[in-house]
Design a protein around this motif. Structure first.
Motif, PDB file in Angstrom:
ATOM      1  N   ILE A   6       0.849  -1.184   0.000  1.00 55.48           N
ATOM      2  CA  ILE A   6       0.000   0.000   0.000  1.00 55.48           C
ATOM      3  C   ILE A   6       0.885   1.235   0.000  1.00 55.48           C
ATOM      4  N   MET A   7       0.754   2.062  -1.040  1.00 58.76           N
ATOM      5  CA  MET A   7       1.495   3.315  -1.130  1.00 58.76           C
ATOM      6  C   MET A   7       0.604   4.415  -0.592  1.00 58.76           C
ATOM      7  N   ILE A   8       1.023   5.034   0.474  1.00 55.56           N
ATOM      8  CA  ILE A   8       0.155   5.982   1.154  1.00 55.56           C
ATOM      9  C   ILE A   8       0.879   7.224   1.589  1.00 55.56           C
ATOM     10  N   PRO A   9       0.301   8.374   1.627  1.00 57.85           N
ATOM     11  CA  PRO A   9      -0.638   8.722   0.575  1.00 57.85           C
ATOM     12  C   PRO A   9       0.147   9.169  -0.643  1.00 57.85           C
ATOM     13  N   VAL A  10      -0.429   9.083  -1.801  1.00 57.88           N
ATOM     14  CA  VAL A  10       0.227   9.636  -2.979  1.00 57.88           C
ATOM     15  C   VAL A  10      -0.153  11.114  -3.001  1.00 57.88           C
ATOM     16  N   PHE A  11       0.763  11.925  -2.479  1.00 58.90           N
ATOM     17  CA  PHE A  11       0.532  13.359  -2.368  1.00 58.90           C
ATOM     18  C   PHE A  11       1.860  14.060  -2.632  1.00 58.90           C
ATOM     19  N   LYS A  12       1.891  14.900  -3.650  1.00 63.63           N
ATOM     20  CA  LYS A  12       3.120  15.588  -4.071  1.00 63.63           C
ATOM     21  C   LYS A  12       4.250  14.589  -4.316  1.00 63.63           C
ATOM     22  N   ALA A  13       3.942  13.561  -5.084  1.00 67.74           N
ATOM     23  CA  ALA A  13       4.913  12.485  -5.296  1.00 67.74           C
ATOM     24  C   ALA A  13       5.168  12.183  -6.756  1.00 67.74           C
ATOM     25  N   GLU A  14       4.830  13.085  -7.655  1.00 66.28           N
ATOM     26  CA  GLU A  14       4.955  12.777  -9.080  1.00 66.28           C
ATOM     27  C   GLU A  14       6.384  12.425  -9.486  1.00 66.28           C
ATOM     28  N   LEU A  15       7.372  12.951  -8.793  1.00 66.59           N
ATOM     29  CA  LEU A  15       8.766  12.679  -9.150  1.00 66.59           C
ATOM     30  C   LEU A  15       9.245  11.316  -8.664  1.00 66.59           C
ATOM     31  N   TYR A  16       8.513  10.696  -7.742  1.00 62.53           N
ATOM     32  CA  TYR A  16       9.008   9.485  -7.076  1.00 62.53           C
ATOM     33  C   TYR A  16       8.144   8.245  -7.282  1.00 62.53           C
ATOM     34  N   ILE A  17       6.890   8.432  -7.597  1.00 63.24           N
ATOM     35  CA  ILE A  17       5.942   7.329  -7.550  1.00 63.24           C
ATOM     36  C   ILE A  17       6.290   6.179  -8.501  1.00 63.24           C
ATOM     37  N   THR A  18       6.796   6.468  -9.669  1.00 58.60           N
ATOM     38  CA  THR A  18       7.137   5.396 -10.617  1.00 58.60           C
ATOM     39  C   THR A  18       8.238   4.507 -10.060  1.00 58.60           C
ATOM     40  N   LYS A  19       9.288   5.105  -9.498  1.00 57.87           N
ATOM     41  CA  LYS A  19      10.374   4.313  -8.911  1.00 57.87           C
ATOM     42  C   LYS A  19       9.861   3.477  -7.746  1.00 57.87           C
ATOM     43  N   ARG A  75      -4.210   5.101   4.434  1.00 59.51           N
ATOM     44  CA  ARG A  75      -3.809   3.751   4.840  1.00 59.51           C
ATOM     45  C   ARG A  75      -5.047   2.865   5.007  1.00 59.51           C
ATOM     46  N   ASN A  76      -6.053   3.397   5.689  1.00 65.58           N
ATOM     47  CA  ASN A  76      -7.266   2.617   5.924  1.00 65.58           C
ATOM     48  C   ASN A  76      -7.953   2.226   4.616  1.00 65.58           C
ATOM     49  N   LEU A  77      -8.000   3.136   3.665  1.00 64.06           N
ATOM     50  CA  LEU A  77      -8.591   2.821   2.361  1.00 64.06           C
ATOM     51  C   LEU A  77      -7.805   1.704   1.674  1.00 64.06           C
ATOM     52  N   GLY A  78      -6.495   1.753   1.787  1.00 58.78           N
ATOM     53  CA  GLY A  78      -5.668   0.689   1.216  1.00 58.78           C
ATOM     54  C   GLY A  78      -5.890  -0.641   1.902  1.00 58.78           C
ATOM     55  N   ILE A  79      -5.965  -0.627   3.229  1.00 58.49           N
ATOM     56  CA  ILE A  79      -6.192  -1.866   3.981  1.00 58.49           C
ATOM     57  C   ILE A  79      -7.533  -2.480   3.604  1.00 58.49           C
ATOM     58  N   GLU A  80      -8.557  -1.652   3.472  1.00 63.08           N
ATOM     59  CA  GLU A  80      -9.889  -2.141   3.099  1.00 63.08           C
ATOM     60  C   GLU A  80      -9.888  -2.837   1.740  1.00 63.08           C
ATOM     61  N   ASN A  81      -8.989  -2.434   0.863  1.00 67.25           N
ATOM     62  CA  ASN A  81      -8.963  -2.981  -0.499  1.00 67.25           C
ATOM     63  C   ASN A  81      -7.845  -3.990  -0.746  1.00 67.25           C
ATOM     64  N   ALA A  82      -7.030  -4.262   0.265  1.00 68.28           N
ATOM     65  CA  ALA A  82      -5.915  -5.198   0.111  1.00 68.28           C
ATOM     66  C   ALA A  82      -6.431  -6.627   0.048  1.00 68.28           C
ATOM     67  N   ALA A  83      -5.848  -7.431  -0.824  1.00 67.30           N
ATOM     68  CA  ALA A  83      -6.281  -8.817  -0.990  1.00 67.30           C
ATOM     69  C   ALA A  83      -5.179  -9.815  -0.669  1.00 67.30           C
ATOM     70  N   GLY A  84      -3.996  -9.349  -0.352  1.00 69.89           N
ATOM     71  CA  GLY A  84      -2.891 -10.249  -0.049  1.00 69.89           C
ATOM     72  C   GLY A  84      -2.991 -10.821   1.356  1.00 69.89           C
ATOM     73  N   ASP A  85      -2.124 -11.786   1.656  1.00 69.92           N
ATOM     74  CA  ASP A  85      -2.055 -12.388   2.986  1.00 69.92           C
ATOM     75  C   ASP A  85      -1.359 -11.453   3.971  1.00 69.92           C
ATOM     76  N   VAL A  86      -0.478 -10.626   3.449  1.00 70.23           N
ATOM     77  CA  VAL A  86       0.348  -9.740   4.247  1.00 70.23           C
ATOM     78  C   VAL A  86       0.254  -8.335   3.651  1.00 70.23           C
ATOM     79  N   ILE A  87       0.291  -7.330   4.507  1.00 68.06           N
ATOM     80  CA  ILE A  87       0.276  -5.942   4.041  1.00 68.06           C
ATOM     81  C   ILE A  87       1.620  -5.311   4.354  1.00 68.06           C
ATOM     82  N   ALA A  88       2.185  -4.638   3.380  1.00 70.25           N
ATOM     83  CA  ALA A  88       3.414  -3.864   3.571  1.00 70.25           C
ATOM     84  C   ALA A  88       3.121  -2.435   3.126  1.00 70.25           C
ATOM     85  N   PHE A  89       3.618  -1.489   3.874  1.00 69.11           N
ATOM     86  CA  PHE A  89       3.431  -0.086   3.523  1.00 69.11           C
ATOM     87  C   PHE A  89       4.692   0.461   2.881  1.00 69.11           C
TER      88      PHE A  89
END
Length: 128
Positions: A6-19, A75-89
């Protein structure tokens, strides 16, 4: 072990998000990367959409009202939508190194381990 990142939050991250996304996708254990766009004033929204279209394991989410809600709600929105066995932030302006999940893979072989909280200085194990 299927990991939802879960990538949280994507805010002012246009330069970094792809990497950041590509660093998570290097692992076969990563079941999905969830981008939670938090009404960023830069071009992050378009980049998130492009990454979700380009990579099958990337999912893109926004808050229902498409407003800024901050890290906790994202984070909570990501957790609600996560489908894996384990969550990593993973913060949108950070990235995983190639050995990121080596320790976790070994620890989760122990059936008594239910979770791991990894801080900068130590591991904390959660037992049943």
């Amino acid at each position: 072990m299927k990991i939802s990142v879960i990538m949280i939050p994507v805010f002012k991250a246009e330069l970094y998000i792809t990497k950041a996304v590509e660093s998570a996708l290097q692992f076969s254990e990563v079941f999905g990367v969830l981008l939670i766009e938090d009404r960023s004033p830069d071009n992050a929204l378009e980049i998130c959409k492009e990454l979700a279209e380009k990579h099958m394991r990337v999912q893109f989410f926004q808050h229902p009202d498409k407003e800024n809600h901050g890290a906790g709600a994202s984070r909570n929105l990501g957790i609600e939508n996560a489908a894996g066995d384990v969550i990593a932030f993973l913060d949108a302006d950070d990235y995983f190194l190639p050995n990121r999940f080596d320790v976790e893979k070994e620890l989760f072989k122990n059936p008594e381990i239910e979770g791991i909280l990894k801080t900068q200085y130590r591991f904390t194990y959660m037992h049943s």
